[in-house]
Design a protein around this motif. Structure first.
Motif, PDB file in Angstrom:
ATOM      1  N   GLY A   1       0.819  -1.200   0.000  1.00 43.36           N
ATOM      2  CA  GLY A   1       0.000   0.000   0.000  1.00 43.36           C
ATOM      3  C   GLY A   1       0.853   1.250   0.000  1.00 43.36           C
ATOM      4  O   GLY A   1       1.861   1.342  -0.678  1.00 43.36           O
ATOM      5  N   ARG A   2       0.464   2.208   0.816  1.00 39.16           N
ATOM      6  CA  ARG A   2       1.188   3.481   0.908  1.00 39.16           C
ATOM      7  C   ARG A   2       2.079   3.541   2.159  1.00 39.16           C
ATOM      8  O   ARG A   2       2.533   4.605   2.570  1.00 39.16           O
ATOM      9  CB  ARG A   2       0.189   4.637   0.930  1.00 39.16           C
ATOM     10  CG  ARG A   2      -0.722   4.690  -0.272  1.00 39.16           C
ATOM     11  CD  ARG A   2      -0.284   5.760  -1.234  1.00 39.16           C
ATOM     12  NE  ARG A   2      -1.204   5.881  -2.351  1.00 39.16           N
ATOM     13  CZ  ARG A   2      -0.982   5.370  -3.531  1.00 39.16           C
ATOM     14  NH1 ARG A   2       0.103   4.674  -3.750  1.00 39.16           N
ATOM     15  NH2 ARG A   2      -1.840   5.536  -4.512  1.00 39.16           N
ATOM     16  N   TYR A   3       2.359   2.387   2.748  1.00 34.82           N
ATOM     17  CA  TYR A   3       3.216   2.343   3.937  1.00 34.82           C
ATOM     18  C   TYR A   3       4.548   3.058   3.709  1.00 34.82           C
ATOM     19  O   TYR A   3       4.960   3.879   4.546  1.00 34.82           O
ATOM     20  CB  TYR A   3       3.434   0.887   4.378  1.00 34.82           C
ATOM     21  CG  TYR A   3       4.413   0.742   5.515  1.00 34.82           C
ATOM     22  CD1 TYR A   3       4.017   0.946   6.833  1.00 34.82           C
ATOM     23  CD2 TYR A   3       5.748   0.421   5.272  1.00 34.82           C
ATOM     24  CE1 TYR A   3       4.921   0.842   7.880  1.00 34.82           C
ATOM     25  CE2 TYR A   3       6.653   0.314   6.305  1.00 34.82           C
ATOM     26  CZ  TYR A   3       6.233   0.522   7.609  1.00 34.82           C
ATOM     27  OH  TYR A   3       7.141   0.424   8.629  1.00 34.82           O
TER      28      TYR A   3
ATOM     29  N   GLU B   1       5.401   5.511   1.722  1.00 31.75           N
ATOM     30  CA  GLU B   1       5.199   6.961   1.705  1.00 31.75           C
ATOM     31  C   GLU B   1       4.907   7.482   3.105  1.00 31.75           C
ATOM     32  O   GLU B   1       5.333   8.577   3.476  1.00 31.75           O
ATOM     33  CB  GLU B   1       4.041   7.330   0.775  1.00 31.75           C
ATOM     34  CG  GLU B   1       4.362   7.192  -0.687  1.00 31.75           C
ATOM     35  CD  GLU B   1       3.154   7.476  -1.573  1.00 31.75           C
ATOM     36  OE1 GLU B   1       2.090   7.879  -1.056  1.00 31.75           O
ATOM     37  OE2 GLU B   1       3.293   7.301  -2.793  1.00 31.75           O
ATOM     38  N   GLY B   2       4.171   6.714   3.893  1.00 32.05           N
ATOM     39  CA  GLY B   2       3.871   7.100   5.266  1.00 32.05           C
ATOM     40  C   GLY B   2       5.123   7.190   6.119  1.00 32.05           C
ATOM     41  O   GLY B   2       5.261   8.089   6.950  1.00 32.05           O
TER      42      GLY B   2
ATOM     43  N   SER C   1       6.842  10.343   5.229  1.00 31.50           N
ATOM     44  CA  SER C   1       6.093  11.452   5.809  1.00 31.50           C
ATOM     45  C   SER C   1       6.446  11.618   7.287  1.00 31.50           C
ATOM     46  O   SER C   1       6.660  12.739   7.775  1.00 31.50           O
ATOM     47  CB  SER C   1       4.592  11.208   5.644  1.00 31.50           C
ATOM     48  OG  SER C   1       3.841  12.180   6.332  1.00 31.50           O
TER      49      SER C   1
ATOM     50  N   ASN D   1       6.179   1.862  -3.157  1.00 32.84           N
ATOM     51  CA  ASN D   1       4.889   1.301  -2.770  1.00 32.84           C
ATOM     52  C   ASN D   1       4.527   0.137  -3.674  1.00 32.84           C
ATOM     53  O   ASN D   1       4.658   0.233  -4.896  1.00 32.84           O
ATOM     54  CB  ASN D   1       3.777   2.347  -2.908  1.00 32.84           C
ATOM     55  CG  ASN D   1       3.979   3.560  -2.036  1.00 32.84           C
ATOM     56  OD1 ASN D   1       4.447   3.450  -0.915  1.00 32.84           O
ATOM     57  ND2 ASN D   1       3.630   4.725  -2.553  1.00 32.84           N
TER      58      ASN D   1
ATOM     59  N   ASP E   1       1.253  -1.278  -4.442  1.00 34.09           N
ATOM     60  CA  ASP E   1      -0.163  -1.028  -4.191  1.00 34.09           C
ATOM     61  C   ASP E   1      -1.009  -1.456  -5.379  1.00 34.09           C
ATOM     62  O   ASP E   1      -0.506  -2.091  -6.313  1.00 34.09           O
ATOM     63  CB  ASP E   1      -0.390   0.447  -3.836  1.00 34.09           C
ATOM     64  CG  ASP E   1       0.070   1.398  -4.944  1.00 34.09           C
ATOM     65  OD1 ASP E   1       0.201   0.986  -6.109  1.00 34.09           O
ATOM     66  OD2 ASP E   1       0.298   2.580  -4.621  1.00 34.09           O
TER      67      ASP E   1
END
Length: 156
Positions: free
Chosen positions: A11-13, A15-16, A19, A35, A37
């Motif tokens: 998923g977007r882990y 990118e998290g 962040s 990602n 995804d």
């Protein structure tokens, strides 16, 4: 030596994680997110990682889950290329990623990078806890932290 760093995951882990790093230390220079995804096929993901690894002989990759597809793909690519200065750390929590990112800002010594990675992983494992277990005492009462209320002027 500074290592190229990346986070891979579902998923977007990834990118998290970037962040969170940006919030905590103000930068993510030298860190890339990959990602896996619903918009990325395994083949696309693998090709992006292959390019990253081919361009960076010194690389440290953090994977969200041991044995997950992102971990498997990176591990296979690293094993096929057999580059001695490419590492993957799986099931990496944010505190471990943050610590190694900060250490990388000063550069790693190739002769001791393996020892540094192992030491940091060991310390990170020790930080994993279950809160009630940490708070257990010999009495029947569980201590309650002294929390100031907003109206007392000590809160956020």
């Amino acid at each position: 030596m500074n290592y190229a760093m990346a986070v891979v995951g579902h998923g977007r882990y990834p990118e998290g994680v970037l962040s969170a790093l940006k919030l905590l230390i103000g930068t993510t220079d030298g860190m890339t997110a990959f990602n896996l995804d619903e918009t990325t096929t395994h083949e696309q993901f693998e090709q992006r990682l292959k390019t990253f690894l081919d361009e960076n002989d010194h690389a440290l990759v953090f994977a969200d889950m041991t044995g997950g597809a992102p971990h498997q793909i990176v591990a296979r690519l690293m094993l096929e290329q057999n580059r001695p200065h490419q590492y993957i750390i799986s099931s990496a929590p944010l505190n471990l990623i943050l610590d190694l990112y900060a250490k990388n800002m000063g550069g790693f010594d190739d002769a001791s990078v393996d020892e540094t990675l192992r030491h940091t992983v060991t310390l990170s494992k020790e930080l994993i806890e279950i809160l009630p277990d940490r708070m257990k005492t010999n009495s029947d009462e569980v201590p309650v932290p002294d929390i100031k209320h907003e109206d007392e002027g000590d809160g956020i």
